[in-house]
Design an enzyme around this catalytic site. Structure first.
Site, PDB file in Angstrom:
ATOM      1  N   HIS A 176     -89.277  43.850   3.605  1.00  0.00           N
ATOM      2  CA  HIS A 176     -87.855  43.739   3.278  1.00  0.00           C
ATOM      3  C   HIS A 176     -87.115  44.947   3.863  1.00  0.00           C
ATOM      4  O   HIS A 176     -86.307  45.601   3.199  1.00  0.00           O
ATOM      5  CB  HIS A 176     -87.650  43.635   1.768  1.00  0.00           C
ATOM      6  N   TYR A 231     -95.468  50.098  -3.305  1.00  0.00           N
ATOM      7  CA  TYR A 231     -94.114  50.610  -3.093  1.00  0.00           C
ATOM      8  C   TYR A 231     -94.134  52.137  -2.987  1.00  0.00           C
ATOM      9  O   TYR A 231     -93.405  52.722  -2.185  1.00  0.00           O
ATOM     10  CB  TYR A 231     -93.200  50.210  -4.246  1.00  0.00           C
TER      11      TYR A 231
END
Length: 352
Positions: free
Chosen positions: A65, A329
């Site tokens: 993303h 992440y």
């Protein structure tokens, strides 16, 4: 010799340190208990590596993303959420938000019409120093049930072996639901018309101590306008950012936060399995997007939308994906922040 000063209780620095410590311990605990620290197991590094293209990672950017745009606004809680959770974010009131609209993929310059998945990250802060972070997509189900399966899916999808994906799909037929959706679902003309779903299950704890398994969605107020494949193909490479910038400049955009409550026998550990449509839902408030800012100078640039950063009253469930996402992440965040020179700030600032 004097000792270094300790930040006072309630100070922003102390709260930041506390949040970081909790997330770090949670990620480490997951890594240990799931065997991620053992040889030949799926690790955060392997998972992040599987996301990057053969040409290498997009330096300075998120590993997935990678293309996105920041927004700021407010979350107006209507008080209905307090029946499900004691989290202060559900107490009637208005709370500041920093978020990010995005599309799937590791290329920060990918044309918007090519994106199969659209994403949405949000951070809601409350006056008591707590934060609720969440990263969602527009799919109704996730691609894989576990971190190990997701890694195998990414490896198969990126393999030069034409039979690799067939073999994966044979072992994991649930992927066909996600792939079918990705290939055939109608794309809207705007992020403002898109519903974003948590997919993962979480546990809300109310004031009495009762637990509720939930998922949530941000449901747009804007009417959906679906694009045909031909119409989508003719759109500009950055049409989503252009559209949301124009819309918000003309007036705030809104989404309702709708909580779906599981029945006792609904699966909570598998995000590839949707819950029946007749489950109880509670509208707990409204997100209002008031400002769009480009990412290089925007407030979302350096936020890690870690789904395990949760306020008291919200916790992870037996779903293994949030902890795995947290660890991956963190790996991505550490890498991209160390590569900041490859993604420079602009001289003009980010406000649109």
């Amino acid at each position: 010799m004097s000792q270094p000063a300790t930040p006072p209780v309630g100070s922003p620095i102390r709260r930041f340190i506390l949040i970081g410590a909790v997330v770090g311990v949670a990620a480490l605990a997951f890594a240990y208990t799931a065997g991620w620290l053992s040889p030949n197991r799926v690790t955060p590094a392997k998972l992040v590596l599987a996301l990057q293209p053969p040409s290498g990672p997009p330096l300075g950017h998120r590993r997935n993303h990678a293309k996105g745009i920041c927004f700021t606004g407010t979350f107006d809680a209507n008080g209905q959420g307090t029946a499900l959770s004691k989290a202060s974010v559900f107490v009637q009131g208005q709370y500041p938000v920093v978020g990010r609209f995005n599309i799937s993929g590791s290329d920060p310059h990918q044309p918007d019409p090519m994106a199969a998945v659209r994403g949405f990250g949000i951070q809601i802060a409350t006056p008591d120093g707590q934060q609720w972070r969440s990263a969602m997509i527009d799919a109704p189900v996730f691609a894989a049930p576990t971190p190990q399966a997701f890694y195998q899916f990414l490896t198969a999808a990126g393999s030069k072996d034409p039979n690799a994906f067939k073999a994966y799909a044979a072992a994991h037929p649930e992927i066909l639901t996600f792939v079918g959706w990705a290939k055939s679902h109608a794309r809207t003309e705007s992020w403002a018309e898109t519903q974003f779903n948590s997919l993962d299950s979480f546990i809300f704890t109310d004031a009495s101590g009762a637990h509720h398994a939930v998922r949530w969605s941000y449901v747009p107020a804007a009417k959906e306008v679906a694009l045909t494949p031909d119409e989508l193909a003719k759109r500009e490479p950055d049409f989503l950012a252009q559209d949301i910038t124009q819309r918000v400049a003309a007036g705030p955009q809104h989404w309702d936060l709708v909580i779906t409550v599981a029945n006792a026998d609904d699966p909570t550990a598998d995000p590839t399995k949707a819950w029946p449509a007749d489950r109880r839902t509670v509208d707990v408030g409204t997100l209002t997007v008031q400002q769009i800012e480009t990412e290089p100078d925007g407030p979302c640039r350096d936020i890690n939308y870690d789904p395990t950063v949760l306020p008291s009253g919200i916790a992870t469930s037996d779903d293994p994906m949030p902890a795995a996402r947290s660890a991956a992440y963190a790996r991505s965040y550490d890498s991209r922040t160390a590569e900041g020179s490859h993604y420079p700030h602009t001289a003009t600032g980010g406000q649109q």
